[in-house]
Motif scaffolding. Sequence first.
Motif, PDB file in Angstrom:
ATOM      1  N   THR A  20      42.754 -11.885  27.464  1.00  0.00           N
ATOM      2  CA  THR A  20      42.479 -13.246  27.915  1.00  0.00           C
ATOM      3  C   THR A  20      42.121 -13.296  29.392  1.00  0.00           C
ATOM      4  OG1 THR A  20      44.058 -14.066  26.282  1.00  0.00           O
ATOM      5  CG2 THR A  20      43.381 -15.593  28.014  1.00  0.00           C
ATOM      6  N   ALA A  21      40.991 -13.921  29.682  1.00  0.00           N
ATOM      7  CA  ALA A  21      40.576 -14.100  31.073  1.00  0.00           C
ATOM      8  C   ALA A  21      41.283 -15.305  31.679  1.00  0.00           C
ATOM      9  CB  ALA A  21      39.070 -14.297  31.147  1.00  0.00           C
ATOM     10  N   PHE A  22      41.515 -15.235  32.985  1.00  0.00           N
ATOM     11  CA  PHE A  22      42.100 -16.366  33.714  1.00  0.00           C
ATOM     12  C   PHE A  22      40.958 -17.206  34.281  1.00  0.00           C
ATOM     13  CE2 PHE A  22      45.072 -12.696  34.339  1.00  0.00           C
ATOM     14  CZ  PHE A  22      45.983 -13.104  33.370  1.00  0.00           C
ATOM     15  N   THR A  23      40.961 -18.471  33.966  1.00  0.00           N
ATOM     16  CA  THR A  23      39.816 -19.330  34.288  1.00  0.00           C
ATOM     17  C   THR A  23      40.063 -20.271  35.457  1.00  0.00           C
ATOM     18  OG1 THR A  23      40.523 -20.947  32.623  1.00  0.00           O
ATOM     19  CG2 THR A  23      38.994 -19.232  31.909  1.00  0.00           C
ATOM     20  N   SER A  24      41.235 -20.218  36.044  1.00  0.00           N
ATOM     21  CA  SER A  24      41.522 -21.114  37.171  1.00  0.00           C
ATOM     22  C   SER A  24      42.460 -20.415  38.143  1.00  0.00           C
ATOM     23  CB  SER A  24      42.172 -22.420  36.685  1.00  0.00           C
ATOM     24  OG  SER A  24      43.471 -22.164  36.161  1.00  0.00           O
ATOM     25  N   ASP A  25      42.523 -20.937  39.374  1.00  0.00           N
ATOM     26  CA  ASP A  25      43.442 -20.389  40.376  1.00  0.00           C
ATOM     27  C   ASP A  25      44.885 -20.536  39.908  1.00  0.00           C
ATOM     28  OD1 ASP A  25      41.313 -19.756  41.982  1.00  0.00           O
ATOM     29  OD2 ASP A  25      41.485 -21.541  43.244  1.00  0.00           O
ATOM     30  N   GLU A  26      45.169 -21.617  39.204  1.00  0.00           N
ATOM     31  CA  GLU A  26      46.524 -21.845  38.716  1.00  0.00           C
ATOM     32  C   GLU A  26      46.925 -20.767  37.703  1.00  0.00           C
ATOM     33  OE1 GLU A  26      49.186 -25.371  36.553  1.00  0.00           O
ATOM     34  OE2 GLU A  26      47.031 -25.667  36.934  1.00  0.00           O
ATOM     35  N   GLU A  27      45.993 -20.432  36.808  1.00  0.00           N
ATOM     36  CA  GLU A  27      46.283 -19.378  35.824  1.00  0.00           C
ATOM     37  C   GLU A  27      46.453 -18.031  36.508  1.00  0.00           C
ATOM     38  OE1 GLU A  27      43.264 -19.386  32.854  1.00  0.00           O
ATOM     39  OE2 GLU A  27      43.968 -21.236  31.903  1.00  0.00           O
ATOM     40  N   ARG A  29      47.571 -17.491  39.575  1.00  0.00           N
ATOM     41  CA  ARG A  29      48.865 -17.477  40.267  1.00  0.00           C
ATOM     42  C   ARG A  29      50.008 -17.301  39.276  1.00  0.00           C
ATOM     43  NH1 ARG A  29      46.232 -21.465  43.512  1.00  0.00           N
ATOM     44  NH2 ARG A  29      47.096 -23.145  42.199  1.00  0.00           N
ATOM     45  N   ALA A  30      49.870 -17.927  38.109  1.00  0.00           N
ATOM     46  CA  ALA A  30      50.912 -17.787  37.088  1.00  0.00           C
ATOM     47  C   ALA A  30      51.002 -16.341  36.609  1.00  0.00           C
ATOM     48  CB  ALA A  30      50.626 -18.726  35.912  1.00  0.00           C
ATOM     49  N   ALA A  31      49.853 -15.692  36.415  1.00  0.00           N
ATOM     50  CA  ALA A  31      49.841 -14.293  35.999  1.00  0.00           C
ATOM     51  C   ALA A  31      50.445 -13.404  37.078  1.00  0.00           C
ATOM     52  CB  ALA A  31      48.420 -13.853  35.677  1.00  0.00           C
ATOM     53  N   ALA A  32      50.141 -13.720  38.335  1.00  0.00           N
ATOM     54  CA  ALA A  32      50.639 -12.913  39.449  1.00  0.00           C
ATOM     55  C   ALA A  32      52.154 -13.041  39.621  1.00  0.00           C
ATOM     56  CB  ALA A  32      49.940 -13.317  40.743  1.00  0.00           C
ATOM     57  N   SER A  33      52.743 -14.081  39.059  1.00  0.00           N
ATOM     58  CA  SER A  33      54.190 -14.288  39.181  1.00  0.00           C
ATOM     59  C   SER A  33      54.968 -13.745  37.987  1.00  0.00           C
ATOM     60  CB  SER A  33      54.489 -15.784  39.352  1.00  0.00           C
ATOM     61  OG  SER A  33      54.145 -16.507  38.164  1.00  0.00           O
ATOM     62  N   LEU A  34      54.282 -13.149  37.027  1.00  0.00           N
ATOM     63  CA  LEU A  34      54.961 -12.566  35.873  1.00  0.00           C
ATOM     64  C   LEU A  34      55.777 -11.339  36.293  1.00  0.00           C
ATOM     65  CD1 LEU A  34      52.046 -12.755  33.254  1.00  0.00           C
ATOM     66  CD2 LEU A  34      54.156 -14.102  33.228  1.00  0.00           C
ATOM     67  N   PRO A  35      56.735 -10.915  35.464  1.00  0.00           N
ATOM     68  CA  PRO A  35      57.492  -9.702  35.794  1.00  0.00           C
ATOM     69  C   PRO A  35      56.572  -8.497  35.987  1.00  0.00           C
ATOM     70  CG  PRO A  35      58.542 -10.892  33.991  1.00  0.00           C
ATOM     71  CD  PRO A  35      57.233 -11.575  34.240  1.00  0.00           C
ATOM     72  N   ARG A 250      40.488 -10.755  34.325  1.00  0.00           N
ATOM     73  CA  ARG A 250      41.698 -10.539  33.516  1.00  0.00           C
ATOM     74  C   ARG A 250      42.823  -9.873  34.288  1.00  0.00           C
ATOM     75  NH1 ARG A 250      37.332 -10.965  30.590  1.00  0.00           N
ATOM     76  NH2 ARG A 250      37.453 -11.726  28.428  1.00  0.00           N
ATOM     77  N   LEU A 251      42.588  -9.522  35.539  1.00  0.00           N
ATOM     78  CA  LEU A 251      43.623  -8.869  36.327  1.00  0.00           C
ATOM     79  C   LEU A 251      44.687  -9.882  36.760  1.00  0.00           C
ATOM     80  CD1 LEU A 251      41.420  -6.573  38.591  1.00  0.00           C
ATOM     81  CD2 LEU A 251      42.865  -5.860  36.682  1.00  0.00           C
ATOM     82  N   PRO A 252      45.965  -9.521  36.650  1.00  0.00           N
ATOM     83  CA  PRO A 252      47.048 -10.470  36.968  1.00  0.00           C
ATOM     84  C   PRO A 252      47.354 -10.537  38.462  1.00  0.00           C
ATOM     85  CG  PRO A 252      47.977  -8.416  36.170  1.00  0.00           C
ATOM     86  CD  PRO A 252      46.479  -8.264  36.086  1.00  0.00           C
ATOM     87  N   PHE A 253      46.351 -10.977  39.223  1.00  0.00           N
ATOM     88  CA  PHE A 253      46.503 -11.141  40.663  1.00  0.00           C
ATOM     89  C   PHE A 253      46.122 -12.562  41.061  1.00  0.00           C
ATOM     90  CE2 PHE A 253      45.692  -6.525  40.262  1.00  0.00           C
ATOM     91  CZ  PHE A 253      46.869  -6.065  40.842  1.00  0.00           C
ATOM     92  N   ALA A 254      46.686 -12.992  42.158  1.00  0.00           N
ATOM     93  CA  ALA A 254      46.440 -14.371  42.604  1.00  0.00           C
ATOM     94  C   ALA A 254      45.007 -14.586  43.069  1.00  0.00           C
ATOM     95  CB  ALA A 254      47.413 -14.730  43.733  1.00  0.00           C
ATOM     96  N   SER A 255      44.357 -13.524  43.554  1.00  0.00           N
ATOM     97  CA  SER A 255      42.995 -13.642  44.081  1.00  0.00           C
ATOM     98  C   SER A 255      42.063 -12.681  43.348  1.00  0.00           C
ATOM     99  CB  SER A 255      42.968 -13.321  45.581  1.00  0.00           C
ATOM    100  OG  SER A 255      43.813 -14.188  46.300  1.00  0.00           O
ATOM    101  N   SER A 256      40.776 -12.999  43.378  1.00  0.00           N
ATOM    102  CA  SER A 256      39.780 -12.128  42.777  1.00  0.00           C
ATOM    103  C   SER A 256      39.612 -10.864  43.615  1.00  0.00           C
ATOM    104  CB  SER A 256      38.439 -12.862  42.684  1.00  0.00           C
ATOM    105  OG  SER A 256      37.407 -11.965  42.329  1.00  0.00           O
ATOM    106  N   SER A 257      39.419  -9.738  42.941  1.00  0.00           N
ATOM    107  CA  SER A 257      39.187  -8.469  43.632  1.00  0.00           C
ATOM    108  C   SER A 257      37.706  -8.186  43.836  1.00  0.00           C
ATOM    109  CB  SER A 257      39.814  -7.314  42.835  1.00  0.00           C
ATOM    110  OG  SER A 257      41.196  -7.502  42.662  1.00  0.00           O
TER     111      SER A 257
END
Length: 326
Positions: A20-27, A29-35, A250-257
């Motif tokens: 699943t791709a993250f389509t918003s900054d909110e998504e 940030r949520a991925a980046a806060s996962l364990p 799809r990377l679980p980071f707050a910002s795009s690489s």
Amino acid sequence: MANLELAKPQLRFLPEFHLTAFTSDEERRAAASLPVEKRQDMITFLIVPHRRFNKGLEFIDRFHRPIDGGKHASGSIGGVIGDSRTGKSFLVQYYATKHPPVFGERGWRVPVAYVEAREDWDRIEFARQIFTATGASTIPRMTLSSMNSTVTRRLGDMETELLIIDDAHFLFEVSRTKASSHAALLQHIANQRQCNILLAGLRSVQVAVEANKQLYNRGLFPNFPMTEFDHSKPAGRGRLKTFLADVDARLPFASSSNLHKDEYMHDFITIGGGSAGKIMNVIVPSGHMAINRGSPLITREYLRIAAEDRRPSGRTFVPFSDREPS
């Protein structure tokens, strides 16, 4: 019922893939806060469902269940064929995870069984691994004379519809005696018309099957070629760039690489040509490094370190260094 449910088949580990791709900054940030462990797995088992991947899924589904709502196919041997690191294993493993064990009126059934071949197998070990792939808690003693019937009975008891054998080239890139023995078991399984067999492996698999009429005639070996991006052509480079952007999404980071930016393209091609798998061999450890260092993205530094760790002997140029490539 409860006792039967406790007896769920213990199958070979297959990962929980992340598509699943993250389509918003909110998504993001949520991925980046996962364990941390969850984020690590999301990077390690990341799949981009690009055009070729989706076509491969369509082929396997067509080979497995040719008519929607109809019966599964049986008696044919097919393949997913391609060079190393083109995505064959993730493709067939992902398909297997979409068809997990099912509890029905007669207990557990395993519609899709996944086996990973090894070059040190003999024919009996091959048979034992099929038992393991169908969740057997114990494996019966088998002789060469009883093995074929014992294996096919097991597949029938578990109502297996599709037997996937990954790294199938190891079945044939052995002594002539072993290769003949492996082929005999495949032929017997196909002859019972209980399930189809899908062989995933190098191009040598197709060569071996086509040279063996007893195998080839079980369906004329329908196969799907997994290929690299053709980076020698603009269209291929464009698809590779899109792939990198889709990985980044799809990377679980707050910002795009910004993995797809032009200044990285030469370096990714230097590392892996058009092979998605070879390129991911650098992106994955770079992502792990970014998590470990608390970074909001994969930086050029992490890419360079991962590339330098994997620099082939004799190569002096290190990708993702600050200097311009010569």
